[in-house]
Design a protein around this motif. Structure first.
Motif, short mmCIF file in Angstrom:
data_model
loop_
_atom_site.label_atom_id
_atom_site.label_comp_id
_atom_site.label_asym_id
_atom_site.label_seq_id
_atom_site.Cartn_x
_atom_site.Cartn_y
_atom_site.Cartn_z
N THR A 124 0.87 -1.33 -0.07
CA THR A 124 -0.06 0.12 -0.14
C THR A 124 0.94 1.32 0.13
N VAL A 125 1.68 1.35 0.91
CA VAL A 125 2.80 2.55 1.03
C VAL A 125 3.47 2.48 -0.48
N TYR A 126 3.85 1.75 -0.87
CA TYR A 126 4.81 1.85 -2.38
C TYR A 126 3.85 2.30 -3.17
N ASP A 127 2.54 1.76 -3.48
CA ASP A 127 1.87 1.90 -4.40
C ASP A 127 1.25 3.48 -4.32
N ASN A 128 0.95 3.81 -2.88
CA ASN A 128 0.54 5.22 -2.62
C ASN A 128 1.35 6.28 -3.48
N TYR A 129 3.02 6.02 -3.40
CA TYR A 129 3.81 6.95 -3.93
C TYR A 129 4.60 6.62 -4.97
N SER A 130 4.11 5.58 -5.67
CA SER A 130 4.71 4.88 -6.82
C SER A 130 6.33 4.56 -6.74
N PHE A 131 6.67 4.18 -5.46
CA PHE A 131 7.93 3.70 -5.43
C PHE A 131 8.23 2.81 -6.25
N LYS A 132 9.50 2.50 -6.82
CA LYS A 132 10.04 1.65 -7.79
C LYS A 132 10.54 0.37 -7.02
N THR A 133 10.95 0.63 -5.86
CA THR A 133 11.61 -0.66 -5.05
C THR A 133 10.74 -1.65 -5.03
N GLN A 134 11.35 -3.05 -5.53
CA GLN A 134 10.56 -4.11 -5.45
C GLN A 134 10.40 -4.89 -4.20
N ILE A 135 9.07 -5.38 -3.83
CA ILE A 135 9.02 -6.06 -2.43
C ILE A 135 9.34 -7.45 -2.51
N LEU A 136 10.43 -7.70 -1.90
CA LEU A 136 10.97 -9.23 -2.09
C LEU A 136 10.48 -9.78 -0.73
N ALA A 137 9.45 -10.59 -0.84
CA ALA A 137 8.92 -11.37 0.41
C ALA A 137 9.86 -12.49 0.76
N ALA A 138 10.33 -12.48 2.09
CA ALA A 138 11.42 -13.20 2.53
C ALA A 138 11.06 -14.17 3.78
N SER A 139 11.79 -15.07 4.20
CA SER A 139 11.62 -15.70 5.38
C SER A 139 10.04 -16.41 4.90
N ILE A 140 10.16 -17.27 4.12
CA ILE A 140 8.80 -17.79 3.53
C ILE A 140 9.00 -19.24 4.00
N ARG A 141 8.07 -19.62 4.88
CA ARG A 141 8.11 -20.95 5.46
C ARG A 141 6.97 -22.05 4.84
N THR A 142 5.98 -21.56 4.16
CA THR A 142 4.74 -22.20 4.11
C THR A 142 4.35 -21.73 2.56
N ALA A 143 3.54 -22.79 1.99
CA ALA A 143 2.72 -22.79 0.58
C ALA A 143 1.81 -21.62 0.91
N ASN A 144 1.17 -21.46 2.02
CA ASN A 144 0.26 -20.43 2.14
C ASN A 144 0.91 -19.09 2.26
N HIS A 145 2.12 -18.71 2.73
CA HIS A 145 2.84 -17.76 2.61
C HIS A 145 3.13 -17.25 0.99
N VAL A 146 3.26 -18.36 0.30
CA VAL A 146 3.54 -17.89 -1.45
C VAL A 146 2.30 -17.52 -1.98
N SER A 147 1.37 -18.13 -1.74
CA SER A 147 0.12 -17.80 -2.35
C SER A 147 -0.50 -16.57 -1.93
N GLN A 148 -0.45 -16.28 -0.80
CA GLN A 148 -0.74 -14.82 -0.02
C GLN A 148 0.00 -13.87 -0.65
N CYS A 149 1.32 -14.05 -0.74
CA CYS A 149 2.07 -12.87 -1.16
C CYS A 149 1.65 -12.67 -2.76
N ALA A 150 1.38 -13.56 -3.57
CA ALA A 150 1.05 -13.38 -4.93
C ALA A 150 -0.26 -12.67 -4.90
#
Ligand code: E4P
Length: 217
Positions: A149-175
């Motif tokens: 939300t913050v990055y989209d509010n201000y059109s920041f180009k920095t890519q969100i790299l979701a890390a410390s992923i432990r589960t399949a649920n983390h992956v689908s929710q991040c997508a």
């Protein structure tokens, strides 16, 4: 969503890369320790396998030393992303190396405010750690949503790299949230193929096929 593999295990990276599952790699000092390899050698080998960004982490704590380490790591290959911790010195390093044209991954992010600072310092990637927040009963996925939300509010180009992923649920929710990238250990990526109904359905098909007495080849 891009898939990065969170490991310094060259064989595991090559296996997933051959399947087209690897858009990049992330490493950290703990993963280098686990590999038992020299950081410069193993990182070079990984960069020879994967064409996307390969994160290699600095270990100094002062900005001038971090910058020197970052420049040395960046010499390994053009696809190196220098990984720096989200400290004030890490942000200074991020600004300097980003201004010099290097990719920078700011790691150990645990708040939307930290992510905002990294974006302003010119980070290519911000790495919020989902699993480690979940470990202390906070909501790691909520952080990914807040940063989106913050990055989209201000059109920041920095890519969100979701890390410390432990589960399949983390992956689908991040997508679903719209993380740009997720990084996960090889076992988590391979585990995404598993579903109990796939196993059950395949078992039934095999049983019925055996009863037909037919062969395809
Ligand atoms: C990301 O860049 C980190 O290397 C990694 O995702 C940390 O994961 P962990 O919390 O499972 O150690």
């Amino acid at each position: 969503m891009k898939f990065f593999v969170d490991t310094a295990d060259v064989a595991a990276i090559a296996e997933l890369n051959d399947l087209g599952m690897v858009d990049g790699v992330t490493t950290n000092p703990s993963l280098i320790l686990k590999s038992g390899r020299d950081i410069l050698e193993v990182t070079k080998e990984i960069c020879g396998i994967v064409s996307g960004p390969v994160s290699a982490e600095v270990v100094a704590l002062k900005a001038d030393e971090m910058i020197a380490e970052g420049r040395k790591l960046a010499e390994i290959a053009p696809n190196i992303a220098v990984k720096v911790p989200l400290t004030w010195d890490g942000l200074k390093t991020c600004k300097t190396l980003s201004d010099d044209g290097f990719m920078v991954n700011v790691t150990l992010c645990f708040s939307a405010n930290q992510a905002l600072l990294a974006a302003k310092a010119g980070a290519t990637f911000i790495s919020p750690f989902i699993g480690r927040l979940d470990d202390i009963n906070l909501d790691g996925l909520e952080l990914i949503q807040d940063i989106r939300t913050v990055y989209d509010n201000y059109s920041f180009k920095t890519q969100i790299l979701a890390a410390s992923i432990r589960t399949a649920n983390h992956v689908s929710q991040c997508a679903l949230i719209g993380a740009d990238v997720m990084t996960a250990p090889p076992a988590v990526i391979k585990g995404l193929a598993s579903h109990v109904l796939t196993d059950k359905g395949l078992e039934q098909f095999m049983a019925d096929w055996a009863k037909t007495g037919q062969k395809i080849i």
